[in-house]
Design a protein around this motif. Structure first.
Motif, mmCIF file in Angstrom:
data_model
loop_
_atom_site.group_PDB
_atom_site.id
_atom_site.type_symbol
_atom_site.label_atom_id
_atom_site.label_comp_id
_atom_site.label_asym_id
_atom_site.label_seq_id
_atom_site.Cartn_x
_atom_site.Cartn_y
_atom_site.Cartn_z
ATOM 1 N N UNK A 1 -43.863 74.895 33.321
ATOM 2 C CA UNK A 1 -42.655 74.676 34.118
ATOM 3 C C UNK A 1 -41.613 73.879 33.332
ATOM 4 N N UNK A 2 -42.079 72.860 32.635
ATOM 5 C CA UNK A 2 -41.155 71.967 31.919
ATOM 6 C C UNK A 2 -40.416 72.692 30.807
ATOM 7 N N UNK A 3 -41.090 73.606 30.129
ATOM 8 C CA UNK A 3 -40.460 74.324 29.025
ATOM 9 C C UNK A 3 -39.293 75.193 29.497
ATOM 10 N N UNK A 4 -39.412 75.755 30.699
ATOM 11 C CA UNK A 4 -38.317 76.555 31.252
ATOM 12 C C UNK A 4 -37.073 75.697 31.414
ATOM 13 N N UNK A 5 -37.256 74.501 31.962
ATOM 14 C CA UNK A 5 -36.101 73.622 32.200
ATOM 15 C C UNK A 5 -35.543 73.086 30.889
ATOM 16 N N UNK A 6 -36.436 72.778 29.938
ATOM 17 C CA UNK A 6 -35.967 72.282 28.641
ATOM 18 C C UNK A 6 -35.117 73.330 27.930
ATOM 19 N N UNK A 7 -35.502 74.582 28.051
ATOM 20 C CA UNK A 7 -34.761 75.660 27.391
ATOM 21 C C UNK A 7 -33.356 75.813 27.957
ATOM 22 N N UNK A 8 -33.136 75.298 29.150
ATOM 23 C CA UNK A 8 -31.817 75.371 29.783
ATOM 24 C C UNK A 8 -31.083 74.035 29.746
ATOM 25 N N UNK A 9 -31.567 73.137 28.901
ATOM 26 C CA UNK A 9 -30.921 71.844 28.728
ATOM 27 C C UNK A 9 -31.148 70.890 29.879
ATOM 28 N N UNK A 10 -32.187 71.160 30.696
ATOM 29 C CA UNK A 10 -32.434 70.342 31.884
ATOM 30 C C UNK A 10 -33.755 69.579 31.803
ATOM 31 N N UNK A 11 -34.360 69.572 30.631
ATOM 32 C CA UNK A 11 -35.663 68.924 30.490
ATOM 33 C C UNK A 11 -35.654 67.463 30.852
ATOM 34 N N UNK A 12 -34.607 66.742 30.471
ATOM 35 C CA UNK A 12 -34.539 65.304 30.755
ATOM 36 C C UNK A 12 -34.317 65.019 32.238
ATOM 37 N N UNK A 13 -33.891 66.029 32.976
ATOM 38 C CA UNK A 13 -33.628 65.837 34.405
ATOM 39 C C UNK A 13 -34.850 66.138 35.270
ATOM 40 N N UNK A 14 -35.955 66.543 34.639
ATOM 41 C CA UNK A 14 -37.234 66.741 35.340
ATOM 42 C C UNK A 14 -38.066 65.501 35.055
ATOM 43 N N UNK A 15 -38.139 64.594 36.027
ATOM 44 C CA UNK A 15 -38.586 63.230 35.753
ATOM 45 C C UNK A 15 -39.960 62.891 36.325
ATOM 46 N N UNK A 16 -40.733 63.884 36.771
ATOM 47 C CA UNK A 16 -42.069 63.592 37.290
ATOM 48 C C UNK A 16 -43.009 64.726 36.902
ATOM 49 N N UNK A 17 -44.288 64.570 37.179
ATOM 50 C CA UNK A 17 -45.254 65.616 36.895
ATOM 51 C C UNK A 17 -45.041 66.814 37.790
ATOM 52 N N UNK A 18 -45.614 67.946 37.386
ATOM 53 C CA UNK A 18 -45.373 69.189 38.119
ATOM 54 C C UNK A 18 -46.235 69.312 39.366
ATOM 55 N N UNK A 19 -47.245 68.453 39.533
ATOM 56 C CA UNK A 19 -48.036 68.610 40.745
ATOM 57 C C UNK A 19 -49.196 67.657 40.861
ATOM 58 N N UNK A 20 -49.984 67.874 41.921
ATOM 59 C CA UNK A 20 -51.115 66.998 42.246
ATOM 60 C C UNK A 20 -52.020 67.718 43.229
ATOM 61 N N UNK A 21 -53.233 67.245 43.335
ATOM 62 C CA UNK A 21 -54.141 67.767 44.328
ATOM 63 C C UNK A 21 -53.747 67.330 45.727
ATOM 64 N N UNK A 22 -54.175 68.104 46.729
ATOM 65 C CA UNK A 22 -53.883 67.821 48.138
ATOM 66 C C UNK A 22 -55.148 68.104 48.942
ATOM 67 N N UNK A 23 -55.391 67.299 49.958
ATOM 68 C CA UNK A 23 -56.537 67.519 50.847
ATOM 69 C C UNK A 23 -56.497 66.542 51.992
ATOM 70 N N UNK A 24 -57.508 65.699 52.096
ATOM 71 C CA UNK A 24 -57.500 64.636 53.093
ATOM 72 C C UNK A 24 -56.423 63.601 52.775
#
Length: 363
Positions: free
Chosen positions: A277-300
């Motif tokens: 996911x990050x590489x897509x945004x970096x290729x469009x000059x938006x990499x520095x504007x993605x400031x957190x991880x792409x995801x996490x587990x979910x459950x209880x």
């Protein structure tokens, strides 16, 4: 939900650690190990004790009746305490000759200190022992998460007909919460995020009394909760006609979302999903504007293992439920996040959140 195999798993883990007993006090871990419904709330006074021979659930008179009912037909014995629960537990262990116990690393320091002072023996801290077992969801767990995701999708469809210029973020957040509760959600999975205009550039913005205006992005991150299991979804919509810049950024985030989803599969490195996911945004000059991880587990819990970010050492396991949520945040201007909830499968993923992801324009 049946508790026998969960107890067997924790007993195997304890045997591997060489510890004869574990005292569990985190609410989500207790709910997982017992499988009890209708017992737990955020303020519960309770603890689980697991040994090779015993599975005991300790609580006070406020929760005892519900716990006794939930424990019927399970391996769990319910003990009602009248004084200090931890003193009672430590005395029982001493009388039974137990000289070492494990406790979760997540316990508050004050609780750890008190138990350590009361227990005559060694207290070992374990890190994520139960949480690692919880990563792989059973079919019944996935069913509850899927139902929570269905309610979340329905709430989004409802709120699209509610949002209009002149409403506040608070009013939209309240409408989401009321609708989900009224249609079967156990409260909400977490406090909803509704962030409009320049507030949307804050990844975890607090809901404010800001009035929504034409031209605003409205970023909504929310989820329903069913049987203790949570959903998590983010969608970003625009009120009125978007600018060309808004369209460009939205398209980039959507492409990043799809790239992240395509990278999810059993055995994949979590950081590789983040990179996709990050590489897509970096290729469009938006990499520095993605400031957190792409995801996490979910459950209880709304945030569980695995962690999907650039530093993660986790590997995705078939049967885990995770988010894929790239975002772009242009400080003081606007932000876009698109988040889906998925089940990790051997050859890919099954998306649980089905709300549309094309840019929705609200009149």
């Amino acid at each position: 939900m049946r508790a026998e195999h969960r107890l067997a798993a924790i007993r195997r883990a304890l045997a591997d650690e060489g510890v004869p007993a574990m005292l569990v006090t985190a609410v989500s871990n207790m709910r997982y190990l017992t499988g009890f419904d209708g017992v737990f709330d955020d303020g519960i006074n309770a603890a689980c004790l697991v040994t090779s021979e015993h599975a005991r659930f300790y609580t006070d008179a406020r929760y005892s009746e519900a716990a006794q009912a939930a424990a019927g037909g399970t391996p769990w014995t319910v003990r009602q305490t009248s004084g200090s629960m931890y003193i009672d537990i430590c005395r029982e262990l001493q009388a039974e000759g137990v000289t070492e116990i494990a406790i979760e690393s997540s316990v508050p320091y004050g609780r750890f200190k008190f138990i350590s002072e009361q227990f005559v023996g060694s207290v070992r801290v374990t890190d994520g022992l139960i949480e690692k077992i919880r990563q792989v969801k059973e079919a019944a767990e996935i069913e509850r998460i899927q139902e929570a995701a269905r309610l979340t999708d329905a709430a989004f469809e409802h709120v699209l007909g509610f949002i209009r210029p002149g409403l506040t973020e608070l009013e939209v957040a309240l409408e989401l919460e009321i609708w989900m509760r009224a249609n079967g959600s156990e409260g909400v999975a977490f406090a909803p995020i509704v962030a409009s205009g320049p507030n949307s550039s804050r990844p975890h913005a607090t809901v404010t009394g800001r009035t929504i205006e034409r031209g605003d992005f409205v970023k909504m991150d929310f989820g329903a909760c069913v049987g203790g299991y949570r959903a998590d979804m983010t969608r970003t919509v625009v009120v009125g006609v978007p600018s060309e810049r808004q369209r460009e950024v939205y398209a980039a985030v959507l492409e990043a979302n799809e790239a992240g989803l395509a990278a999810v599969r059993g055995g994949a490195a979590a950081r590789d999903v983040d990179a996709a996911a990050r590489n897509v945004l970096a290729a469009r000059g938006l990499g520095d504007a993605f400031t957190h991880g792409v995801g996490h587990g979910v459950g209880l819990d709304i945030h569980e293992l695995p962690t999907l970010n650039a530093q993660s050492r986790d590997v995705l396991r078939t049967g885990s439920v995770v988010t894929v949520e790239p975002g772009v945040y242009l400080e003081g201007t606007f932000g876009v996040r698109i988040e889906d909830l998925v089940v990790v499968e051997e050859a890919g993923c099954r998306v649980l959140t089905r709300s549309p992801k094309e840019l929705i324009q609200l009149d």
